[in-house]
Design a protein around this motif. Structure first.
Motif, PDB file in Angstrom:
ATOM      1  N   UNK A  30       1.066  -1.120  -0.067  1.00 38.90           N
ATOM      2  CA  UNK A  30      -0.652   0.162  -0.395  1.00 38.90           C
ATOM      3  C   UNK A  30       1.174   1.175  -0.252  1.00 38.90           C
ATOM      4  N   UNK A  31       0.259   2.168  -0.952  1.00 41.30           N
ATOM      5  CA  UNK A  31       0.949   4.008  -0.437  1.00 41.30           C
ATOM      6  C   UNK A  31       0.212   4.874   0.520  1.00 41.30           C
ATOM      7  N   UNK A  32       1.236   5.092   1.361  1.00 36.78           N
ATOM      8  CA  UNK A  32       0.423   5.506   3.103  1.00 36.78           C
ATOM      9  C   UNK A  32       0.043   7.024   2.768  1.00 36.78           C
ATOM     10  N   UNK A  33      -1.106   7.343   2.152  1.00 39.29           N
ATOM     11  CA  UNK A  33      -2.369   8.842   2.164  1.00 39.29           C
ATOM     12  C   UNK A  33      -0.841   9.500   2.886  1.00 39.29           C
ATOM     13  N   UNK A  34      -1.000  10.889   1.471  1.00 38.05           N
ATOM     14  CA  UNK A  34      -0.628  12.307   1.855  1.00 38.05           C
ATOM     15  C   UNK A  34       0.604  12.472   1.894  1.00 38.05           C
ATOM     16  N   UNK A  35       1.536  11.486   1.736  1.00 37.86           N
ATOM     17  CA  UNK A  35       3.563  12.120   1.794  1.00 37.86           C
ATOM     18  C   UNK A  35       4.067  11.426   0.484  1.00 37.86           C
ATOM     19  N   UNK A  36       2.958  10.629  -0.620  1.00 37.66           N
ATOM     20  CA  UNK A  36       4.499  10.352  -1.924  1.00 37.66           C
ATOM     21  C   UNK A  36       4.597   9.114  -1.327  1.00 37.66           C
ATOM     22  N   UNK A  37       4.853   8.491   0.440  1.00 37.84           N
ATOM     23  CA  UNK A  37       5.670   7.864   0.541  1.00 37.84           C
ATOM     24  C   UNK A  37       5.248   6.186  -0.393  1.00 37.84           C
ATOM     25  N   UNK A  52       6.445   2.456  -2.201  1.00 35.30           N
ATOM     26  CA  UNK A  52       5.333   1.654  -1.612  1.00 35.30           C
ATOM     27  C   UNK A  52       5.351   0.536   0.008  1.00 35.30           C
ATOM     28  N   UNK A  53       4.332   0.624   0.992  1.00 36.84           N
ATOM     29  CA  UNK A  53       4.999  -0.596   1.796  1.00 36.84           C
ATOM     30  C   UNK A  53       4.614  -1.956   2.009  1.00 36.84           C
ATOM     31  N   UNK A  54       5.403  -2.896   2.182  1.00 39.71           N
ATOM     32  CA  UNK A  54       4.696  -4.163   1.984  1.00 39.71           C
ATOM     33  C   UNK A  54       4.261  -4.618   3.809  1.00 39.71           C
ATOM     34  N   UNK A  55       3.637  -5.863   3.797  1.00 37.48           N
ATOM     35  CA  UNK A  55       3.669  -6.493   4.727  1.00 37.48           C
ATOM     36  C   UNK A  55       3.214  -8.383   4.069  1.00 37.48           C
ATOM     37  N   UNK A  81      -3.921  -4.979  12.430  1.00 39.07           N
ATOM     38  CA  UNK A  81      -3.316  -4.203  11.266  1.00 39.07           C
ATOM     39  C   UNK A  81      -4.519  -3.631  10.375  1.00 39.07           C
ATOM     40  N   UNK A  82      -4.930  -4.213   9.664  1.00 35.06           N
ATOM     41  CA  UNK A  82      -6.090  -4.161   8.644  1.00 35.06           C
ATOM     42  C   UNK A  82      -7.184  -2.947   8.850  1.00 35.06           C
ATOM     43  N   UNK A  83      -7.159  -2.777  10.428  1.00 35.83           N
ATOM     44  CA  UNK A  83      -8.219  -2.022  11.131  1.00 35.83           C
ATOM     45  C   UNK A  83      -7.753  -0.832  11.155  1.00 35.83           C
ATOM     46  N   UNK A  84      -6.619  -0.479  10.652  1.00 36.96           N
ATOM     47  CA  UNK A  84      -6.248   0.686  11.174  1.00 36.96           C
ATOM     48  C   UNK A  84      -5.326   1.318  10.792  1.00 36.96           C
ATOM     49  N   UNK A  85      -4.685   0.635   9.607  1.00 32.52           N
ATOM     50  CA  UNK A  85      -4.256   1.438   8.437  1.00 32.52           C
ATOM     51  C   UNK A  85      -5.194   1.644   7.046  1.00 32.52           C
ATOM     52  N   UNK A  86      -4.671   2.412   7.169  1.00 32.25           N
ATOM     53  CA  UNK A  86      -5.729   3.695   5.547  1.00 32.25           C
ATOM     54  C   UNK A  86      -4.613   3.564   4.143  1.00 32.25           C
ATOM     55  N   UNK A  87      -5.059   3.946   3.561  1.00 31.11           N
ATOM     56  CA  UNK A  87      -4.447   3.415   2.155  1.00 31.11           C
ATOM     57  C   UNK A  87      -5.522   4.074   1.007  1.00 31.11           C
ATOM     58  N   UNK A  88      -5.203   4.802   0.038  1.00 30.69           N
ATOM     59  CA  UNK A  88      -6.649   4.804  -1.857  1.00 30.69           C
ATOM     60  C   UNK A  88      -5.485   4.512  -2.160  1.00 30.69           C
ATOM     61  N   UNK A  89      -4.229   3.025  -2.062  1.00 29.40           N
ATOM     62  CA  UNK A  89      -3.708   2.686  -3.095  1.00 29.40           C
ATOM     63  C   UNK A  89      -2.903   1.662  -2.872  1.00 29.40           C
ATOM     64  N   UNK A  90      -3.571  -0.175  -2.863  1.00 30.22           N
ATOM     65  CA  UNK A  90      -3.615  -1.129  -2.799  1.00 30.22           C
ATOM     66  C   UNK A  90      -3.383  -2.480  -3.494  1.00 30.22           C
ATOM     67  N   UNK A  91      -2.070  -3.512  -3.231  1.00 29.77           N
ATOM     68  CA  UNK A  91      -2.428  -4.102  -4.041  1.00 29.77           C
ATOM     69  C   UNK A  91      -1.701  -5.423  -3.681  1.00 29.77           C
ATOM     70  N   UNK A 102       8.745 -14.680  -1.401  1.00 34.55           N
ATOM     71  CA  UNK A 102       7.823 -15.353  -2.536  1.00 34.55           C
ATOM     72  C   UNK A 102       6.749 -14.890  -2.767  1.00 34.55           C
ATOM     73  N   UNK A 103       5.728 -14.224  -1.666  1.00 34.34           N
ATOM     74  CA  UNK A 103       4.395 -13.914  -1.758  1.00 34.34           C
ATOM     75  C   UNK A 103       4.473 -12.959  -2.693  1.00 34.34           C
ATOM     76  N   UNK A 104       3.528 -12.359  -3.669  1.00 36.33           N
ATOM     77  CA  UNK A 104       3.606 -11.017  -4.352  1.00 36.33           C
ATOM     78  C   UNK A 104       2.330  -9.902  -3.196  1.00 36.33           C
ATOM     79  N   UNK A 105       2.832  -8.307  -2.987  1.00 35.11           N
ATOM     80  CA  UNK A 105       3.438  -8.238  -4.227  1.00 35.11           C
ATOM     81  C   UNK A 105       4.905  -7.509  -4.486  1.00 35.11           C
ATOM     82  N   UNK A 106       5.702  -7.844  -5.190  1.00 34.87           N
ATOM     83  CA  UNK A 106       6.698  -7.626  -5.461  1.00 34.87           C
ATOM     84  C   UNK A 106       6.967  -6.338  -5.504  1.00 34.87           C
TER      85      UNK A 106
END
Length: 250
Positions: free
Chosen positions: A53-60, A62-65, A80-90, A106-110
């Motif tokens: 996901x891409x954290x909103x607001x700061x252009x940072x 992607x972050x992966x879990x 984690x899923x309840x508190x992390x917000x994003x407008x762009x997710x894969x 080996x787990x996506x996303x790469x």
């Protein structure tokens, strides 16, 4: 088989995209509804999962879990899923191709810089694919692969095309065409986003999209309680933003 999803739109909790909806990606990990034509029965996607996901607001980002356990076995995910917000997710859940590694890498996303990449499908004899497509990888490309898998190899092939300036849709389509020439039975649903646009191919597995208001969702399977889902035809390339959606033959 794997299952994946990409979302662009107003920031939302990850739970609203991945775990809460009817027949969510979470449910598709243990009860997929759309089996590939080559499979006699649906496959349990229990070989790992990943969320980018891409954290909103700061252009940072992607972050992966990513984890190598089934998505339902991760006790940390609901919080984690309840508190992390994003407008762009894969995000993706994994059923490993035989002969691939099983660690969390080996787990996506790469990741390719700001791009996130996922593969839903399988490539027979994937280790020999570069030679059979007359596309040997350099030592740097081999060492740069995140995992020993067909998906990581397809990601490296895509990266090679993006590095020389080919548009994303053209790069994905060329990878599919060259791979299916060498491996006619390969299933190649590729999915990418940079947080601003989504590109996806459908070749052998199911793919759907939902474009409403100022958001777009592309997923292996639709959420039945959400109106507006449309199926992408097989052997197609989808290019989408929150404002436009285009579908063309591969």
């Amino acid at each position: 088989m794997c299952r994946h999803l990409a979302y662009l739109g107003p920031p939302r909790p990850l739970a609203e995209l991945l775990t809460d909806p009817a027949h969510s990606l979470y449910e598709q990990s243990y009860a997929p509804a759309h089996a590939p034509q080559q499979a006699e029965a649906p496959t349990v996607n229990a070989d790992g999962f990943g969320i980018g996901w891409y954290p909103p607001g700061n252009g940072a980002g992607p972050v992966r879990y990513r984890r190598s356990v089934p998505i339902w076995a991760d006790a940390n995910l609901p919080g984690l899923a309840a508190v992390i917000h994003s407008g762009a997710v894969l995000a993706a859940v994994r059923a490993a191709t035989p002969g691939t590694s099983h660690d969390e890498a080996a787990s996506a996303p790469f990741a390719l810089g700001r791009w996130l990449f996922s593969h839903n499908g399988s490539v027979p004899r994937w280790e020999l694919l570069p030679a059979d497509t007359d596309e040997p990888l350099t030592a740097a490309e081999l060492l740069g692969m995140e995992a020993r898998s067909d998906s990581a190899l397809l990601c490296a092939m895509t990266a090679r095309r993006l590095a020389v300036g080919r548009p994303l849709g053209e790069a994905l389509a060329d990878v599919v065409r060259r791979t299916t020439t060498a491996r006619p039975t390969a299933r190649l649903n590729l999915l990418m986003t940079d947080g601003h646009a989504i590109a996806a191919t459908r070749h052998g597995n199911s793919l759907w999209y939902r474009a409403v208001s100022d958001e777009i969702t592309v997923a292996s399977e639709p959420a039945p309680d959400e109106p507006g889902w449309r199926e992408v035809p097989d052997h197609s390339l989808l290019l989408a933003t929150t404002r436009t959606t285009e579908i063309e033959p591969l």
